[in-house]
Scaffold this motif. Structure first.
Motif, mmCIF file in Angstrom:
data_model
loop_
_atom_site.group_PDB
_atom_site.id
_atom_site.type_symbol
_atom_site.label_atom_id
_atom_site.label_comp_id
_atom_site.label_asym_id
_atom_site.label_seq_id
_atom_site.Cartn_x
_atom_site.Cartn_y
_atom_site.Cartn_z
ATOM 1 N N CYS A 1 0.939 -1.283 -0.077
ATOM 2 C CA CYS A 1 -0.038 -0.086 -0.104
ATOM 3 C C CYS A 1 0.974 1.285 -0.188
ATOM 4 C CB CYS A 1 -0.805 -0.096 1.267
ATOM 5 S SG CYS A 1 -0.205 0.317 2.770
ATOM 6 N N ARG B 1 -4.675 5.662 2.787
ATOM 7 C CA ARG B 1 -4.202 4.650 2.762
ATOM 8 C C ARG B 1 -4.758 3.987 1.430
ATOM 9 N NH1 ARG B 1 -1.253 0.798 5.977
ATOM 10 N NH2 ARG B 1 -1.475 -1.487 5.282
ATOM 11 N N LEU B 2 -3.827 3.635 0.168
ATOM 12 C CA LEU B 2 -4.438 3.402 -1.012
ATOM 13 C C LEU B 2 -3.560 1.882 -1.130
ATOM 14 C CD1 LEU B 2 -4.045 6.500 -2.929
ATOM 15 C CD2 LEU B 2 -5.952 5.492 -1.933
ATOM 16 N N GLY C 1 -8.507 -4.120 -4.718
ATOM 17 C CA GLY C 1 -9.202 -3.211 -4.389
ATOM 18 C C GLY C 1 -10.585 -3.062 -5.044
ATOM 19 N N GLY D 1 -9.114 1.769 -0.941
ATOM 20 C CA GLY D 1 -8.545 2.290 0.057
ATOM 21 C C GLY D 1 -9.332 3.076 1.320
#
Length: 428
Positions: free
Chosen positions: A344, A396-397, A404, A380
């Protein structure tokens, strides 16, 4: 004007009758081939109902039949909402089954209406000219008027015509309802339409967020630079020159972003510049520093290796956080941390709260909402809170776009129920 008379003047009455009559004519054509007309009217009508069935079954198998029937029904039946009748070809067994039921219903009702129209009008004419006849009036072997009551014929003709027209109107309405039920969009088509509309809404929201983030940042930076240059115009020409240079570069980038976004709205090819990524982070931070805002940035050296879509959305989120700091606390220091681990990307932006702030900043502005949408649609997390007299934005991705995707679907449903990102602007 009486309602009954107004109903007769509607064009839909006659186009629906034409649609019904076409079904009856088709059935009559089939009977002419096999087995031929019979002297008995009931037997002929029975043949009209049975003879077309094999051809209708074959026609229902062809995918284009549903398209042709839907287009014809929209044109002649004139429903209130054309979308109630689908013009898509058959794609499933259920579509073909419903098409066959529609064809059978159309032909059978058409036979009944056409036979009723022909015999009703014939009987009305006979009633109208009954006083000039010799002997009793008979129709289909049934005695209608005795010879001493033929003078009543002209009085019976108008009610018969009105009853016939009422029946035709009712049959046309029944035909339209049947078309909506049997030719209407299937559940799969309705779901596809809902998904298409949701995608359009999300695309409009994304474009609105793009305009807000890029143009809003450029305007904020331009206003700050212009204000500082105005104050120092007579004492620091070198600063004025640097400020004007920053304003020019910022304006050019904003024009590129605007041109690209307008091109997307017009379905044009991509604009002269691709959407900015974290690779252009230095340009963003240098512009903020030139506006007099100290920026302390701790950036992971691995930002060049993250997926492009994550880098683009992270840049916009970071740009929104920096823009809010410039707008609400100009000159205050801003701390930026960008960490990339194996799975991430983490962003953290911290700046002081405005000195005159009487409470926690609003979190429903279009900028923060747009930033949260960007994070959630990538699967995220996003948060913007006040803590210890500081405004903290954290994101937070995930770097794995496959993981995702499922969260993205949940985000679509969540934001499709909310307001547009064009809501009123909020705090930092």
């Amino acid at each position: 004007m009486p309602i009954s008379v107004a109903a007769l003047l509607r064009p839909a009455v006659y186009t629906r009758w034409l649609h019904l009559a076409m079904g009856g004519v088709f059935a009559g054509s089939c009977v002419m081939v096999v087995p031929g007309f019979d002297e008995s009217l009931p037997r002929t009508l029975l043949f009209c109902l049975i003879s077309p069935l094999p051809l209708l079954a074959l026609a229902a198998i062809v995918p284009g039949t549903r398209h042709a029937e839907g287009a014809q029904a929209r044109w002649l039946l004139k429903p209130r909402d054309g979308a109630e009748i689908s013009v898509a070809p058959s794609r499933s067994l259920d579509d073909r089954w419903r098409t066959w039921l529609w064809l059978v219903f159309r032909v059978w009702l058409g036979v009944a209406v056409l036979a009723l129209t022909a015999n009703g009008l014939t009987l009305a004419l006979q009633f109208g000219f009954a006083p000039f006849r010799q002997g009793s009036l008979q129709a289909a072997g049934v005695r209608m008027l005795d010879s001493d009551r033929l003078f009543l014929g002209p009085f019976l003709a108008p009610p018969l015509v009105l009853a016939l027209m009422g029946t035709i109107i009712a049959a046309g309405g029944l035909q339209a309802r049947a078309a909506r039920a049997l030719l209407g969009p299937s559940p799969a088509e309705r779901l596809a339409e809902v998904e298409h509309r949701a995608e359009q809404l999300l695309e409009r929201n994304r474009l609105a967020a793009e305009l807000h983030d890029s143009v809003g940042h450029a305007l904020t930076l331009t206003i700050l630079q212009a204000g500082a240059a105005k104050q120092l115009a007579s004492t620091d020409p070198a600063f004025v020159h640097r400020a004007l240079t920053v304003i020019e570069e910022t304006g050019r980038r904003a024009m590129d972003d605007l041109e690209r976004t307008v091109g997307l709205l017009r379905d044009a090819p991509a604009g002269p510049r691709a959407r900015p990524t974290l690779a252009e982070l230095d340009t963003l931070l240098d512009g903020a520093r030139a506006a007099g805002t100290p920026i302390l940035a701790d950036v992971s050296p691995r930002i060049d290796s993250i997926p492009g879509v994550v880098s683009r959305e992270a840049y916009r989120i970071l740009q929104e956080a920096v823009t809010n700091a410039l707008r609400h606390v100009p000159g205050a220091p801003v701390a930026i941390d960008i960490v990339v681990d194996g799975s991430c990307l983490e962003l953290r932006v911290v700046n002081p709260l405005p000195a005159r702030s009487t409470g926690p900043p609003r979190q429903d502005g279009k900028g923060l909402r747009g930033a949260k949408e960007r994070a959630v649609l990538l699967g995220g997390e996003f948060s913007a809170t006040s803590r210890d007299e500081h405004w903290i934005v954290e994101t937070r991705l995930p770097l794995d776009m496959g993981s995702g995707l499922q969260a993205t679907r949940g985000g679509l449903a969540s934001f499709s129920r909310g307001d547009s990102v064009m809501a009123a602007d909020g705090g930092p």
